[in-house]
Design a protein around this motif. Structure first.
Motif, PDB file in Angstrom:
ATOM      1  N   TYR A  28      38.582  30.229  34.942  1.00 60.10           N
ATOM      2  CA  TYR A  28      39.187  30.203  36.367  1.00 60.10           C
ATOM      3  C   TYR A  28      40.532  31.203  36.480  1.00 60.10           C
ATOM      4  CZ  TYR A  28      41.996  28.975  40.430  1.00 60.10           C
ATOM      5  OH  TYR A  28      42.704  29.022  41.549  1.00 60.10           O
ATOM      6  N   ARG A  29      41.288  31.026  35.449  1.00 59.26           N
ATOM      7  CA  ARG A  29      42.582  31.597  35.163  1.00 59.26           C
ATOM      8  C   ARG A  29      42.328  33.161  34.856  1.00 59.26           C
ATOM      9  NH1 ARG A  29      46.273  30.969  37.620  1.00 59.26           N
ATOM     10  NH2 ARG A  29      47.832  31.871  36.138  1.00 59.26           N
ATOM     11  N   PHE A  30      41.197  33.550  34.198  1.00 59.61           N
ATOM     12  CA  PHE A  30      41.050  34.809  33.758  1.00 59.61           C
ATOM     13  C   PHE A  30      40.360  35.696  35.099  1.00 59.61           C
ATOM     14  CE2 PHE A  30      37.207  37.553  33.013  1.00 59.61           C
ATOM     15  CZ  PHE A  30      37.830  38.757  31.923  1.00 59.61           C
ATOM     16  N   PHE A  31      39.474  34.986  35.681  1.00 57.69           N
ATOM     17  CA  PHE A  31      38.907  35.556  37.167  1.00 57.69           C
ATOM     18  C   PHE A  31      40.235  35.601  38.153  1.00 57.69           C
ATOM     19  CE2 PHE A  31      34.570  35.375  35.225  1.00 57.69           C
ATOM     20  CZ  PHE A  31      34.453  36.528  35.519  1.00 57.69           C
ATOM     21  N   SER A  32      41.076  34.638  38.106  1.00 56.39           N
ATOM     22  CA  SER A  32      42.121  34.960  39.017  1.00 56.39           C
ATOM     23  C   SER A  32      43.115  35.837  38.713  1.00 56.39           C
ATOM     24  CB  SER A  32      43.072  33.464  38.749  1.00 56.39           C
ATOM     25  OG  SER A  32      42.411  32.243  39.380  1.00 56.39           O
ATOM     26  N   PHE A  33      43.384  36.127  37.304  1.00 60.67           N
ATOM     27  CA  PHE A  33      44.001  37.253  36.980  1.00 60.67           C
ATOM     28  C   PHE A  33      43.543  38.860  37.088  1.00 60.67           C
ATOM     29  CE2 PHE A  33      46.217  34.497  33.699  1.00 60.67           C
ATOM     30  CZ  PHE A  33      47.356  34.419  34.225  1.00 60.67           C
ATOM     31  N   ILE A  37      45.349  41.268  39.657  1.00 54.69           N
ATOM     32  CA  ILE A  37      45.567  42.670  39.074  1.00 54.69           C
ATOM     33  C   ILE A  37      44.871  43.744  39.936  1.00 54.69           C
ATOM     34  CG2 ILE A  37      45.361  44.260  36.975  1.00 54.69           C
ATOM     35  CD1 ILE A  37      45.254  41.689  35.468  1.00 54.69           C
ATOM     36  N   ALA A  38      43.804  43.651  40.477  1.00 52.26           N
ATOM     37  CA  ALA A  38      42.556  44.446  41.174  1.00 52.26           C
ATOM     38  C   ALA A  38      41.898  43.647  42.190  1.00 52.26           C
ATOM     39  CB  ALA A  38      41.954  45.370  40.113  1.00 52.26           C
ATOM     40  N   PRO A  39      42.523  43.487  43.282  1.00 55.14           N
ATOM     41  CA  PRO A  39      41.878  42.632  44.252  1.00 55.14           C
ATOM     42  C   PRO A  39      40.127  43.046  44.585  1.00 55.14           C
ATOM     43  CG  PRO A  39      44.027  42.734  44.934  1.00 55.14           C
ATOM     44  CD  PRO A  39      43.742  43.955  43.808  1.00 55.14           C
ATOM     45  N   PRO A  40      39.977  44.463  44.777  1.00 58.88           N
ATOM     46  CA  PRO A  40      38.660  45.044  44.845  1.00 58.88           C
ATOM     47  C   PRO A  40      37.649  44.590  44.063  1.00 58.88           C
ATOM     48  CG  PRO A  40      40.309  46.752  45.390  1.00 58.88           C
ATOM     49  CD  PRO A  40      41.000  45.563  44.859  1.00 58.88           C
ATOM     50  N   ALA A  41      38.248  44.262  42.784  1.00 61.35           N
ATOM     51  CA  ALA A  41      37.351  44.086  41.460  1.00 61.35           C
ATOM     52  C   ALA A  41      36.403  42.668  41.905  1.00 61.35           C
ATOM     53  CB  ALA A  41      37.976  43.640  40.276  1.00 61.35           C
ATOM     54  N   LYS A  42      36.815  41.863  42.740  1.00 56.27           N
ATOM     55  CA  LYS A  42      35.957  40.564  42.976  1.00 56.27           C
ATOM     56  C   LYS A  42      34.689  41.078  43.623  1.00 56.27           C
ATOM     57  CE  LYS A  42      37.795  38.893  47.533  1.00 56.27           C
ATOM     58  NZ  LYS A  42      36.355  39.068  48.288  1.00 56.27           N
ATOM     59  N   PHE A  47      29.534  36.067  42.145  1.00 54.76           N
ATOM     60  CA  PHE A  47      30.104  34.690  42.420  1.00 54.76           C
ATOM     61  C   PHE A  47      31.558  34.821  43.111  1.00 54.76           C
ATOM     62  CE2 PHE A  47      30.481  35.814  37.922  1.00 54.76           C
ATOM     63  CZ  PHE A  47      31.865  35.822  37.844  1.00 54.76           C
ATOM     64  N   LEU A  48      31.901  36.001  43.400  1.00 51.84           N
ATOM     65  CA  LEU A  48      33.112  36.020  43.963  1.00 51.84           C
ATOM     66  C   LEU A  48      32.957  36.956  45.264  1.00 51.84           C
ATOM     67  CD1 LEU A  48      35.863  36.986  40.919  1.00 51.84           C
ATOM     68  CD2 LEU A  48      35.273  34.846  42.023  1.00 51.84           C
ATOM     69  N   LYS A  49      32.006  37.642  45.376  1.00 53.97           N
ATOM     70  CA  LYS A  49      31.888  38.633  46.439  1.00 53.97           C
ATOM     71  C   LYS A  49      31.832  37.755  47.756  1.00 53.97           C
ATOM     72  CE  LYS A  49      29.114  42.702  47.100  1.00 53.97           C
ATOM     73  NZ  LYS A  49      28.267  43.614  46.513  1.00 53.97           N
ATOM     74  N   GLY A  50      32.433  38.376  48.772  1.00 52.94           N
ATOM     75  CA  GLY A  50      32.678  37.828  50.045  1.00 52.94           C
ATOM     76  C   GLY A  50      33.475  36.499  50.031  1.00 52.94           C
ATOM     77  N   SER A  51      34.203  36.093  49.056  1.00 55.82           N
ATOM     78  CA  SER A  51      34.977  34.845  49.282  1.00 55.82           C
ATOM     79  C   SER A  51      36.448  35.472  49.188  1.00 55.82           C
ATOM     80  CB  SER A  51      34.396  34.061  47.944  1.00 55.82           C
ATOM     81  OG  SER A  51      35.565  32.930  47.721  1.00 55.82           O
TER      82      SER A  51
END
Length: 154
Positions: A28-33, A37-42, A47-51
């Protein structure tokens, strides 16, 4: 290409064990970082797309973080034992997947920064320059191989 010393390999191993000992939190912390760092990367991760937020107990997120941590750890073993990260079927496939998802070179720096922040937070006062360098070398050598496979897949 440079190998890892015995002590660097041991540092990566012990910090990897800390990461996987609480994969839900550290993933969770890794993906939060990554997203910090790069919001569009989600949008690169299903599992992050559209959230608008990082899901805390998402098994896909945990599995993906676990794979990333393990790949870099395994790269460190190769670097210690042979002095190089060697491409295999897994890395060839990763090259194809990264190309299909639209991953580009700058994304690797985002992941590296997020990885180092995650490890630093996970190991606390055991964080030091030698530990950081060992993970950086392992990550960078793995990234070189994946980027090469991406070029081959493109």
């Amino acid at each position: 290409m440079g190998g890892l010393t015995e002590s660097q390999a041991a540092l990566v191993k012990s910090s990897y064990e800390v990461l996987i000992s609480n994969l839900p939190q550290h993933g969770y912390r890794f993906f939060s970082f990554v997203v910090e760092i790069a919001p569009p990367a989600k949008d690169l991760f299903s599992f992050l797309k559209g959230s608008n937020e990082i899901p805390e107990n998402n098994p896909d997120l945990q599995a993906h973080a676990g794979k990333i941590f393990k790949l870099i750890y395994e790269a460190s073993i190769q670097l210690h034992e042979t002095g190089a990260v060697v491409s295999d079927a897994v890395l060839k496939n990763l090259g194809k997947v990264h190309v299909a998802k639209g991953v580009i070179d700058p994304h690797f720096e985002v992941v590296k920064e997020a990885l180092l922040k995650t490890i630093k937070e996970a190991v606390g006062d055991k964080w030091n320059e030698e530990l950081s360098n060992a993970w950086v070398v392992s990550y960078d050598e793995l990234a070189i191989v994946i980027k090469k496979e991406m070029k081959n897949a493109a």
